[in-house]
Design an enzyme around this catalytic site. Structure first.
Site, PDB file in Angstrom:
ATOM      1  CG  HIS A 403      35.932  38.554  40.572  1.00  0.00           C
ATOM      2  ND1 HIS A 403      37.305  38.543  40.662  1.00  0.00           N
ATOM      3  CD2 HIS A 403      35.544  39.774  41.034  1.00  0.00           C
ATOM      4  CE1 HIS A 403      37.734  39.693  41.154  1.00  0.00           C
ATOM      5  NE2 HIS A 403      36.679  40.463  41.388  1.00  0.00           N
ATOM      6  NE  ARG A 404      34.890  30.641  37.969  1.00  0.00           N
ATOM      7  CZ  ARG A 404      34.274  29.560  37.512  1.00  0.00           C
ATOM      8  NH1 ARG A 404      34.478  28.378  38.102  1.00  0.00           N
ATOM      9  NH2 ARG A 404      33.457  29.629  36.475  1.00  0.00           N
TER      10      ARG A 404
END
Length: 430
Positions: A403-404
């Site tokens: 998700h980064r």
């Protein structure tokens, strides 16, 4: 004298097996000559000499297991000491030529005879590959190896690279470790024995962990702890793909090439990555690395673990070439004959358990990649088309994202680009 050290041939390697020597005492080697074969946690690889000189000692015998990285495995008389071993040896190297008993009698001389400094690491924590002689010269001259581009085998820094290199201010050696310790707020869990967890001794057989098992365990734990995973699921119909595959394989039959469903998946994933370049990315502390090519890693199960050989620049290759490369890479992976650059550096991974009948699964991200795709089995399912329930061959695909790097919207756009390529594969042949 120069110690030849057990090299780290992969980022996860901590120890290995010295499988075979290709040289013996008295042999003269040049940079690039193959001197040994080493079994790592991933493969069996040839080790090349990084300096010129004469082999004076073999310190680790063939077949020795558990040889730690940076352990001296042989000694090399380099150019500086080749003419006359005893009188011409340099003062700072003379104690290294003494026998082991003599070394114990001269503790005061140990400081100048210390082995080459340990291999330094770059700012991002990766090991800088350099020869022992190059590290020693760099330490003596105050040269920072991080500022040098190696010209030796596989980019290794060798003697000629550091001679004459400008001196720079050395950085504290413990900075990387200190920074890592400072950012970790989690107390490591204490290991417990099975007996402490209620399983009595003698009720099981214990199979020792080999290097690969240890490496896979460590990397998977690191990934699941440090990377914010989330999955996206999509169903794709593959009836047209199966029909196109049959035609393609009939055309390629005279060449002995057979294209698999996974080859179609790799090609479609590569094209989708080019269509949605934000998904072809890696997280770094300095920023998001946007990769220029779709280097697709494919998970291959081998005895004792897993390895991910890479189809490089997959977006530029046809199905026949991908099929040929994937077959060759998988074969050599099972034989542990892959070179490091054949399984290190992919930008995206594909893991397929469909051949085992697995309908759906979620994979752990292979750092530093931003995504991994999990492919399930194609099976007959009832689908609704134009208000009618009809049968179709459907395959469930899971995209696990970091998700980064890849948020839900980017992951969804990638799957939107991937789905039509699989459902109408003629587009991949254009």
């Amino acid at each position: 004298m120069t110690d030849i050290l057990m090299p780290a041939l992969s980022p996860t390697m901590e120890e290995g097996v010295l499988a075979k020597w290709h040289v013996k005492v008295g042999d003269v080697v040049s940079a690039g000559d193959v001197i040994a074969e080493i079994e790592t946690d991933k493969a069996t690889m040839e080790v090349e000499a990084v300096d010129e000189g004469e082999i004076t000692d073999i310190l680790v015998a063939e077949g020795t297991e558990g040889v730690k990285v940076n352990t001296p495995i042989a000694r090399l008389k380099d150019e500086g000491g080749a003419a006359a071993p005893k009188p011409a040896a340099k003062a700072e190297e003379a104690p290294k030529a003494e026998s082991a008993p003599a070394a114990a009698e001269a503790p005061k001389a140990a400081a100048p005879a210390a082995p080459a400094p340990a291999a330094p690491k770059s700012d991002n924590g990766e090991r800088i590959f350099s020869s022992p002689l190059a590290r020693r010269i760099a330490a003596q001259n105050g040269v920072d190896l991080k500022s040098i581009k190696g010209t030796g085998p596989h980019g290794r820094i060798v003697k000629r690279d550091v001679e004459g290199a400008p001196k720079v201010a050395a950085q504290p050696a413990a900075s990387t470790a200190t920074a890592a310790a400072a950012t970790s707020g989690i107390e490591p869990r204490k290991a417990q024995s099975l007996a402490q967890m209620g399983i009595p001794d003698g009720s099981y057989d214990l199979i020792p962990l080999d290097g690969m098992k240890k490496a896979v365990a460590r990397r998977m734990v690191d990934s699941i702890q440090n990377v914010p995973h989330f999955p996206l699921f999509i169903d794709v119909e593959i009836d047209q793909l199966m029909a196109v595959r049959a035609k393609v394989n009939k055309m390629l039959e005279p060449q002995g090439i057979k294209v698999s469903v996974n080859d179609f998946v790799i090609k479609a994933a590569a094209l989708a990555l080019k269509a949605v370049p934000e998904a072809n990315a890696s997280y770094t502390p300095e920023g998001i690395a946007m990769h220029h090519n779709a280097d697709v890693s494919m998970a291959v199960a081998i005895d004792g673990g897993l390895i991910t050989p890479i189809i490089k620049k997959a977006e530029t290759k046809g199905l026949a070439q991908i099929a040929t490369e994937s077959k060759d890479l998988a074969k050599r992976a099972r034989e542990r004959k892959l070179k490091p650059d054949e399984f290190q550096g992919g930008t995206f991974s594909v893991s397929n358990l469909g051949m085992f009948g697995i309908k759906q699964f979620t994979s752990i991200i292979n750092e530093p990649q931003g995504c991994i795709m999990s492919v399930g089995a194609g099976e007959q399912r009832a689908v609704v088309k134009n208000g009618q329930v009809v049968p179709a061959t459907v395959m469930t695909v899971t995209l696990t994202c970091d998700h980064r790097v890849v948020d839900g919207a980017i992951g969804a756009r990638f799957l939107q680009a991937f789905k039509p390529l699989i459902e109408d594969p003629v587009a991949m042949l254009a």
